[in-house]
Design an enzyme around this catalytic site. Structure first.
Site, PDB file in Angstrom:
ATOM      1  N   ASP A   1      -8.003  -5.068  -0.499  1.00 23.70           N
ATOM      2  CA  ASP A   1      -8.438  -5.925  -1.615  1.00 23.70           C
ATOM      3  C   ASP A   1      -8.103  -7.392  -1.424  1.00 23.70           C
ATOM      4  O   ASP A   1      -8.563  -8.234  -2.194  1.00 23.70           O
ATOM      5  CB  ASP A   1      -7.780  -5.428  -2.913  1.00 23.70           C
ATOM      6  CG  ASP A   1      -8.298  -4.048  -3.278  1.00 23.70           C
ATOM      7  OD1 ASP A   1      -7.484  -3.119  -3.359  1.00 23.70           O
ATOM      8  OD2 ASP A   1      -9.518  -3.914  -3.431  1.00 23.70           O
TER       9      ASP A   1
ATOM     10  N   HIS B   1       0.859  -1.194   0.000  1.00 25.03           N
ATOM     11  CA  HIS B   1       0.000   0.000   0.000  1.00 25.03           C
ATOM     12  C   HIS B   1       0.885   1.230   0.000  1.00 25.03           C
ATOM     13  O   HIS B   1       1.949   1.241   0.606  1.00 25.03           O
ATOM     14  CB  HIS B   1      -0.894   0.008   1.251  1.00 25.03           C
ATOM     15  CG  HIS B   1      -2.067   0.910   1.116  1.00 25.03           C
ATOM     16  ND1 HIS B   1      -1.984   2.260   1.353  1.00 25.03           N
ATOM     17  CD2 HIS B   1      -3.333   0.662   0.719  1.00 25.03           C
ATOM     18  CE1 HIS B   1      -3.161   2.806   1.130  1.00 25.03           C
ATOM     19  NE2 HIS B   1      -4.003   1.855   0.742  1.00 25.03           N
TER      20      HIS B   1
HETATM   21  C1  SDX Z   1      -6.064   0.224  -3.090  1.00 24.28           C
HETATM   22  O1  SDX Z   1      -4.212   4.680  -1.950  1.00 24.28           O
HETATM   23  C2  SDX Z   1      -5.193   4.048  -1.418  1.00 24.28           C
HETATM   24  O2  SDX Z   1      -5.657   4.399  -0.342  1.00 24.28           O
HETATM   25  C3  SDX Z   1      -5.750   2.894  -2.231  1.00 24.28           C
HETATM   26  C4  SDX Z   1      -6.816   2.058  -1.520  1.00 24.28           C
HETATM   27  C5  SDX Z   1      -8.080   2.844  -1.292  1.00 24.28           C
HETATM   28  O3  SDX Z   1      -8.837   2.490  -0.380  1.00 24.28           O
HETATM   29  O4  SDX Z   1      -8.367   3.750  -2.116  1.00 24.28           O
HETATM   30  O5  SDX Z   1      -6.330   1.599  -0.265  1.00 24.28           O
HETATM   31  C6  SDX Z   1      -7.210   0.843  -2.362  1.00 24.28           C
HETATM   32  O6  SDX Z   1      -5.798   0.602  -4.216  1.00 24.28           O
HETATM   33  C7  SDX Z   1      -5.208  -0.802  -2.376  1.00 24.28           C
HETATM   34  C8  SDX Z   1      -3.984  -1.271  -3.224  1.00 24.28           C
HETATM   35  C9  SDX Z   1      -4.490  -2.366  -4.185  1.00 24.28           C
HETATM   36  N1  SDX Z   1      -3.410  -2.730  -5.126  1.00 24.28           N
HETATM   37  C10 SDX Z   1      -2.787  -3.924  -5.052  1.00 24.28           C
HETATM   38  O7  SDX Z   1      -3.011  -4.773  -4.178  1.00 24.28           O
HETATM   39  C11 SDX Z   1      -1.782  -4.175  -6.177  1.00 24.28           C
HETATM   40  C12 SDX Z   1      -0.504  -4.775  -5.601  1.00 24.28           C
HETATM   41  N2  SDX Z   1       0.192  -3.765  -4.833  1.00 24.28           N
HETATM   42  C13 SDX Z   1       1.134  -2.935  -5.474  1.00 24.28           C
HETATM   43  O8  SDX Z   1       1.166  -2.820  -6.815  1.00 24.28           O
HETATM   44  C14 SDX Z   1       1.696  -1.791  -4.654  1.00 24.28           C
HETATM   45  O9  SDX Z   1       1.890  -2.255  -3.384  1.00 24.28           O
HETATM   46  C15 SDX Z   1       0.885  -0.500  -4.602  1.00 24.28           C
HETATM   47  C16 SDX Z   1       0.626   0.006  -5.969  1.00 24.28           C
HETATM   48  C17 SDX Z   1      -0.387  -0.733  -3.884  1.00 24.28           C
HETATM   49  C18 SDX Z   1       1.693   0.498  -3.813  1.00 24.28           C
HETATM   50  O10 SDX Z   1       2.830   0.735  -4.511  1.00 24.28           O
HETATM   51  P1  SDX Z   1       3.968   1.687  -3.903  1.00 24.28           P
HETATM   52  O11 SDX Z   1       3.695   2.149  -2.530  1.00 24.28           O
HETATM   53  O12 SDX Z   1       4.247   2.720  -4.937  1.00 24.28           O
HETATM   54  O13 SDX Z   1       5.122   0.723  -3.703  1.00 24.28           O
HETATM   55  P2  SDX Z   1       6.214   0.546  -4.769  1.00 24.28           P
HETATM   56  O14 SDX Z   1       5.576   0.191  -6.064  1.00 24.28           O
HETATM   57  O15 SDX Z   1       7.129   1.727  -4.696  1.00 24.28           O
HETATM   58  O16 SDX Z   1       6.933  -0.752  -4.180  1.00 24.28           O
HETATM   59  C19 SDX Z   1       7.938  -0.653  -3.190  1.00 24.28           C
HETATM   60  C20 SDX Z   1       8.666  -1.984  -3.274  1.00 24.28           C
HETATM   61  C21 SDX Z   1       9.099  -2.315  -4.710  1.00 24.28           C
HETATM   62  O17 SDX Z   1      10.214  -3.180  -4.623  1.00 24.28           O
HETATM   63  P3  SDX Z   1      11.718  -2.541  -4.729  1.00 24.28           P
HETATM   64  O18 SDX Z   1      11.720  -1.584  -5.915  1.00 24.28           O
HETATM   65  O19 SDX Z   1      11.935  -1.816  -3.421  1.00 24.28           O
HETATM   66  O20 SDX Z   1      12.640  -3.730  -4.895  1.00 24.28           O
HETATM   67  O21 SDX Z   1       7.759  -3.035  -2.892  1.00 24.28           O
HETATM   68  C22 SDX Z   1       7.553  -3.897  -3.996  1.00 24.28           C
HETATM   69  C23 SDX Z   1       7.950  -3.132  -5.243  1.00 24.28           C
HETATM   70  O22 SDX Z   1       8.365  -4.024  -6.282  1.00 24.28           O
HETATM   71  N3  SDX Z   1       6.125  -4.236  -4.000  1.00 24.28           N
HETATM   72  C24 SDX Z   1       5.653  -5.451  -4.247  1.00 24.28           C
HETATM   73  C25 SDX Z   1       4.257  -5.344  -4.090  1.00 24.28           C
HETATM   74  N4  SDX Z   1       3.945  -4.076  -3.778  1.00 24.28           N
HETATM   75  C26 SDX Z   1       5.104  -3.387  -3.738  1.00 24.28           C
HETATM   76  N5  SDX Z   1       6.276  -6.608  -4.573  1.00 24.28           N
HETATM   77  C27 SDX Z   1       5.465  -7.689  -4.760  1.00 24.28           C
HETATM   78  N6  SDX Z   1       4.113  -7.667  -4.604  1.00 24.28           N
HETATM   79  C28 SDX Z   1       3.483  -6.521  -4.281  1.00 24.28           C
HETATM   80  N7  SDX Z   1       2.161  -6.499  -4.147  1.00 24.28           N
END
Ligand code: SDX
Length: 430
Positions: free
Chosen positions: A365, A308
């Site tokens: 989710d 998140h």
């Molecule tokens: C919602 O904003 C809100 O409030 C949203 C929400 C709402 O109520 O409106 O809460 C609802 O959208 C919840 C999120 C639903 N999405 C997912 O479940 C999709 C999977 N999650 C990700 O894609 C990700 O965690 C995000 C998009 C939710 C958040 O991304 P960030 O904070 O920008 O994190 P990032 O992409 O910068 O990741 C940081 C690190 C990275 O690795 P490194 O570059 O440090 O090596 O964490 C890793 C990412 O690759 N990472 C994941 C991951 N999420 C982040 N690795 C594997 N699986 C994941 N799910």
């Protein structure tokens, strides 16, 4: 505004940035004069560190896993309120008393019908159309019947548009579902409460009386409350952006729906259940192999439902939903094999250094899809349910933005990295 400030050193100058403090949470550095007085902008991809507004609606403490709406904890609201009660709180700032709630509920009940011409609108879509495409299109379509209520500067028109959107969204959603399965549209009934009416339109048939299970209705009330608002998330920020140009509420909400549809945002609940189903169906796909893929930077696969932008602790909604999933599955007598897979994935991820180091926890989710399916909804309807839940949050934020005297049309800047100015080259010389 306090008289506190921070000092930035740039170009041999000390630049004072006023500090803005709210009632809770991180203070902000006001950079409003930075570009005009010093010719410099800030860079913040995804606005992860940038407040685009003051807001009194929702507070999230990502480190503590805290979520409140107008000061009330999400657990209290989900336990003691109906979805329409929470909608009132989000829009008007206070929990309604009995008279206010009755008036609000009745007003919404009287606007659940769609204009009859809209029925042909559904006929224009292929049966395979994703219901989120229908939902956002239909939101713009119904606005054409209420052009007298489009002005953002008319508070009564805004409130009436809010009522119409909240009232009609379940009807649009249910008719999109009926269209996809070739069943007749079921009209709303005024003797049913909001969520019961939606379940009736979703799963009822004109040929028989459909009894709504109060346990299922209560579960859906809780689920909609848990999705009702969440600060300046992607879709809510989109609603504010579009509304900042004075676009009407319907157009702004339709834009928010399209942002929510993305798999990284509200589309994740459908992605989670499809991921869990793939694991259940593929003997080679184990919890370990899925975690390995999620950790592999060369593999675009992410563990959907995990991570998140704000929560670096357990999403309090996920915690509530995890307990709820078991209860609903037991009561709905639905034994969903993916619930065990979800729990194994969660346990393994929460012990895995990759996830622990990055503070990746289950988000709203991760469990919601399991419950939605147990309630009888198909995966392609999950994000539609998220949208119905988030609708009052979008409207409350749009209303707050319109009423805020500091609001300006959203217009971010950029760091230009294209070619410097150059002489034109005529076609015959290229
Ligand atoms: C919602 O904003 C809100 O409030 C949203 C929400 C709402 O109520 O409106 O809460 C609802 O959208 C919840 C999120 C639903 N999405 C997912 O479940 C999709 C999977 N999650 C990700 O894609 C990700 O965690 C995000 C998009 C939710 C958040 O991304 P960030 O904070 O920008 O994190 P990032 O992409 O910068 O990741 C940081 C690190 C990275 O690795 P490194 O570059 O440090 O090596 O964490 C890793 C990412 O690759 N990472 C994941 C991951 N999420 C982040 N690795 C594997 N699986 C994941 N799910």
């Amino acid at each position: 505004m306090s008289d506190e400030s921070a000092t930035l050193k740039y170009n041999g100058q000390d630049i004072d940035l006023p500090i803005e403090r709210g009632t809770m949470g991180a203070p902000g550095l006001d950079i409003g004069a930075l570009r005009s007085q010093h010719g410099v902008v800030t860079v913040d991809y995804g606005f992860a560190n940038t407040a685009n507004t003051e807001s009194g609606i929702t507070f999230i403490d990502g480190n503590e896993g805290l979520l409140t709406h107008r000061g009330y904890s999400i657990a209290d609201l989900a336990t003691h309120c109906t979805f329409l009660e929470v909608s009132y709180l989000l829009l008007f700032g206070e929990l309604p008393n009995t008279e206010q709630l009755d008036k609000w509920t009745t007003n919404i009940k009287m606007h659940t019908l769609l204009n009859e011409e809209i029925k042909r609108f559904f006929d224009a879509f292929p049966r395979s159309a994703h219901p989120m495409a229908i939902l956002s299109s239909a939101t713009n379509a119904i606005s054409t019947f209420y052009e007298a209520y489009h002005s953002p500067s008319d508070p009564e028109a805004v409130e009436q548009s809010a009522v119409r959107l909240i009232a009609k969204m379940p009807t649009i959603a249910a008719w999109a579902y009926k269209k996809s399965i070739g069943q007749p549209y079921v009209y709303p009934k005024n003797d049913l409460e909001y969520v019961e009416n939606f379940l009736y339109m979703m799963f009822g048939l004109p040929v028989e009386e459909k009894k709504i299970d109060p346990v299922i209705a209560r579960a859906l009330n809780v689920l909609l409350i848990l999705h009702a608002d969440h600060g300046q998330n992607c879709s809510t920020a989109t609603v504010r952006f579009v509304g900042s140009s004075q676009a009407n509420l319907f157009a702004s909400v339709a834009a928010g729906m399209n942002a929510l549809w993305g798999p990284l945002h509200g589309g994740a609940n459908q992605e989670v259940i499809e991921m869990l189903d793939r694991i259940a169906a593929d003997p080679d796909a184990t919890v370990e192999s899925m975690l390995a893929r999620a950790k592999d930077r060369n593999d675009p696969f992410r563990l959907m439902g995990f991570g998140h932008r704000v929560y670096k602790n357990y999403d309090p909604r996920a915690k509530l939903l995890k307990e709820f999933a078991h209860e609903v599955l037991d009561r709905a007598d639905a034994n969903d094999p993916v619930l065990d897979i979800a729990r194994q994935l969660e346990e393994a991820a929460l012990e895995d250094p990759y996830f622990v180091e990055r503070n990746l926890y289950p988000n709203v989710d991760f469990y919601s899809g399991i419950i939605f399916r147990a309630l009888g909804f198909p995966p392609r309807m999950f994000t539609v349910l998220f949208a119905i839940g988030r609708l009052p949050g979008w409207i409350a934020n749009w209303k707050e933005m319109i009423e805020d005297p500091r609001t300006k049309i959203a217009r971010p800047r950029q760091i230009y990295t294209g070619p410097p100015s150059r002489a034109f080259v005529p076609l015959d010389e290229r």
